[in-house]
Design a protein around this motif. Structure first.
Motif, PDB file in Angstrom:
ATOM      1  N   UNK A   1      13.978  -2.893   0.692  1.00  0.00           N
ATOM      2  CA  UNK A   1      13.196  -3.100   1.912  1.00  0.00           C
ATOM      3  C   UNK A   1      11.728  -3.351   1.584  1.00  0.00           C
ATOM      4  N   UNK A   2      11.040  -4.060   2.460  1.00  0.00           N
ATOM      5  CA  UNK A   2       9.610  -4.300   2.256  1.00  0.00           C
ATOM      6  C   UNK A   2       8.800  -3.053   2.599  1.00  0.00           C
ATOM      7  N   UNK A   3       9.349  -2.210   3.484  1.00  0.00           N
ATOM      8  CA  UNK A   3       8.626  -1.003   3.911  1.00  0.00           C
ATOM      9  C   UNK A   3       9.550   0.198   3.779  1.00  0.00           C
TER      10      UNK A   3
ATOM     11  N   UNK B   1       0.837  -1.213   0.000  1.00  0.00           N
ATOM     12  CA  UNK B   1       0.000   0.000   0.000  1.00  0.00           C
ATOM     13  C   UNK B   1       0.869   1.260   0.000  1.00  0.00           C
ATOM     14  N   UNK B   2       0.388   2.306  -0.674  1.00  0.00           N
ATOM     15  CA  UNK B   2       0.997   3.633  -0.549  1.00  0.00           C
ATOM     16  C   UNK B   2       0.069   4.443   0.336  1.00  0.00           C
ATOM     17  N   UNK B   3       0.575   4.813   1.504  1.00  0.00           N
ATOM     18  CA  UNK B   3      -0.255   5.417   2.537  1.00  0.00           C
ATOM     19  C   UNK B   3       0.365   6.751   2.968  1.00  0.00           C
ATOM     20  N   UNK B   4      -0.459   7.783   3.160  1.00  0.00           N
ATOM     21  CA  UNK B   4       0.050   9.077   3.620  1.00  0.00           C
ATOM     22  C   UNK B   4      -0.517   9.397   4.997  1.00  0.00           C
TER      23      UNK B   4
ATOM     24  N   UNK C   1      -0.548  11.325  -3.886  1.00  0.00           N
ATOM     25  CA  UNK C   1       0.161  10.159  -4.428  1.00  0.00           C
ATOM     26  C   UNK C   1      -0.266   8.862  -3.738  1.00  0.00           C
ATOM     27  N   UNK C   2      -0.932   8.978  -2.597  1.00  0.00           N
ATOM     28  CA  UNK C   2      -1.244   7.802  -1.781  1.00  0.00           C
ATOM     29  C   UNK C   2      -2.547   7.138  -2.187  1.00  0.00           C
ATOM     30  N   UNK C   3      -2.620   5.808  -1.988  1.00  0.00           N
ATOM     31  CA  UNK C   3      -3.888   5.084  -2.142  1.00  0.00           C
ATOM     32  C   UNK C   3      -4.836   5.444  -0.999  1.00  0.00           C
ATOM     33  N   UNK C   4      -4.222   5.680   0.184  1.00  0.00           N
ATOM     34  CA  UNK C   4      -5.033   5.974   1.370  1.00  0.00           C
ATOM     35  C   UNK C   4      -4.411   7.138   2.126  1.00  0.00           C
ATOM     36  N   UNK C   5      -5.235   8.103   2.483  1.00  0.00           N
ATOM     37  CA  UNK C   5      -4.769   9.296   3.190  1.00  0.00           C
ATOM     38  C   UNK C   5      -5.372   9.283   4.594  1.00  0.00           C
TER      39      UNK C   5
ATOM     40  N   UNK D   1       7.020   5.085  -8.182  1.00  0.00           N
ATOM     41  CA  UNK D   1       7.243   4.089  -9.247  1.00  0.00           C
ATOM     42  C   UNK D   1       8.139   2.947  -8.780  1.00  0.00           C
ATOM     43  N   UNK D   2       9.196   3.269  -8.011  1.00  0.00           N
ATOM     44  CA  UNK D   2      10.085   2.205  -7.509  1.00  0.00           C
ATOM     45  C   UNK D   2       9.336   1.318  -6.518  1.00  0.00           C
ATOM     46  N   UNK D   3       8.547   1.937  -5.639  1.00  0.00           N
ATOM     47  CA  UNK D   3       7.780   1.165  -4.651  1.00  0.00           C
ATOM     48  C   UNK D   3       6.793   0.224  -5.339  1.00  0.00           C
ATOM     49  N   UNK D   4       6.139   0.713  -6.376  1.00  0.00           N
ATOM     50  CA  UNK D   4       5.188  -0.138  -7.116  1.00  0.00           C
ATOM     51  C   UNK D   4       5.906  -1.278  -7.838  1.00  0.00           C
ATOM     52  N   UNK D   5       7.060  -0.968  -8.406  1.00  0.00           N
ATOM     53  CA  UNK D   5       7.808  -1.982  -9.158  1.00  0.00           C
ATOM     54  C   UNK D   5       8.137  -3.191  -8.291  1.00  0.00           C
TER      55      UNK D   5
END
Length: 226
Positions: free
Chosen positions: A148-150, A20-23, A195-199, A174-178
């Motif tokens: 890293x995973x996180x 997940x991309x989280x802010x 940029x986050x999926x969840x804010x 982009x790197x995190x998604x890759x």
């Protein structure tokens, strides 16, 4: 502080999914950076539980935390935190030294990451010989080099101009998604939050609101009732 009790975080109940991309979003003093520090094991909570990959991070000692972070966690800071006496290549290689990776393999991996962030011609430059945007790219390469995973990014573009901010955020995302990495960003900037999926909006140490991004729209899935 003396006789006064300061509650930085109060009754936070939160799960962040793998990939997940989280802010963590909020104004200065809201508690968002404190929450990031707790999640990363940089500070210990006085109460509560923090679990990452089914491990109780809040129960680990400093040595165990260092090993855990080395294996699973990367950091991008607002202030870059590069070592001035080392070149870009040496700065990026540094985390791999602690993993015991041989020098030849370290350099190959570090060069790959510097190339990925557009710095193939700056590998042998020291931080003072680079712009702020270039230094932050080195910082990103260093954070991602051990895959890293996180990844925790604390106000990662706070010192950058608008154009460089967009470049840097596109790169981190982009790197995190890759590599299907979990990305946790702390910011007070709505454009960074986008940029986050969840804010997750934090006010006075509490989760005030949670929004999920569907395409270009945001949907509020939680709002705190006062």
């Amino acid at each position: 502080m003396g006789q006064e009790k300061i509650v930085a975080l109060d009754n936070i109940n939160l799960e962040i999914e793998e990939g997940e991309i989280c802010c963590l979003f909020g104004t200065s003093g809201s508690g968002k950076s404190t929450l990031l520090n707790m999640l990363a094991g940089l500070e210990k909570p006085t109460k509560g539980t923090i679990k990452i990959k089914n491990k109780r991070v809040d129960l680990l000692n400093e040595s165990q935390l260092a090993t855990f972070r080395q294996k699973h966690i990367g950091f991008v800071f607002q202030s870059y935190n590069l070592i001035p006496s080392l070149t870009a290549l040496e700065n990026v290689s540094l985390p791999l030294i602690f993993q015991g990776m041989p020098k030849a393999k370290r350099e190959i991996r570090a060069k790959e990451m510097l190339k990925a962030v557009g710095l193939s011609k700056r590998m042998h430059h020291k931080p003072k010989e680079m712009s702020g945007g270039q230094q932050q790219r080195v910082s990103i390469a260093r954070a991602f080099v051990n895959r890293p995973k996180i990844l925790f990014a604390d106000e990662p573009t706070g010192n950058l101009d608008t154009h460089t901010t967009i470049e840097v955020m596109d790169m981190i995302r982009d790197i995190a998604r890759k590599y299907n990495q979990t990305l946790i960003i702390v910011s007070h900037d709505p454009e960074i939050a986008d940029y986050a999926n969840r804010i997750i909006t934090i006010i006075d140490g509490n989760i005030h609101k949670i929004e999920v991004k569907n395409g270009e729209e945001r949907e509020i899935i939680y709002e705190r009732k006062e």
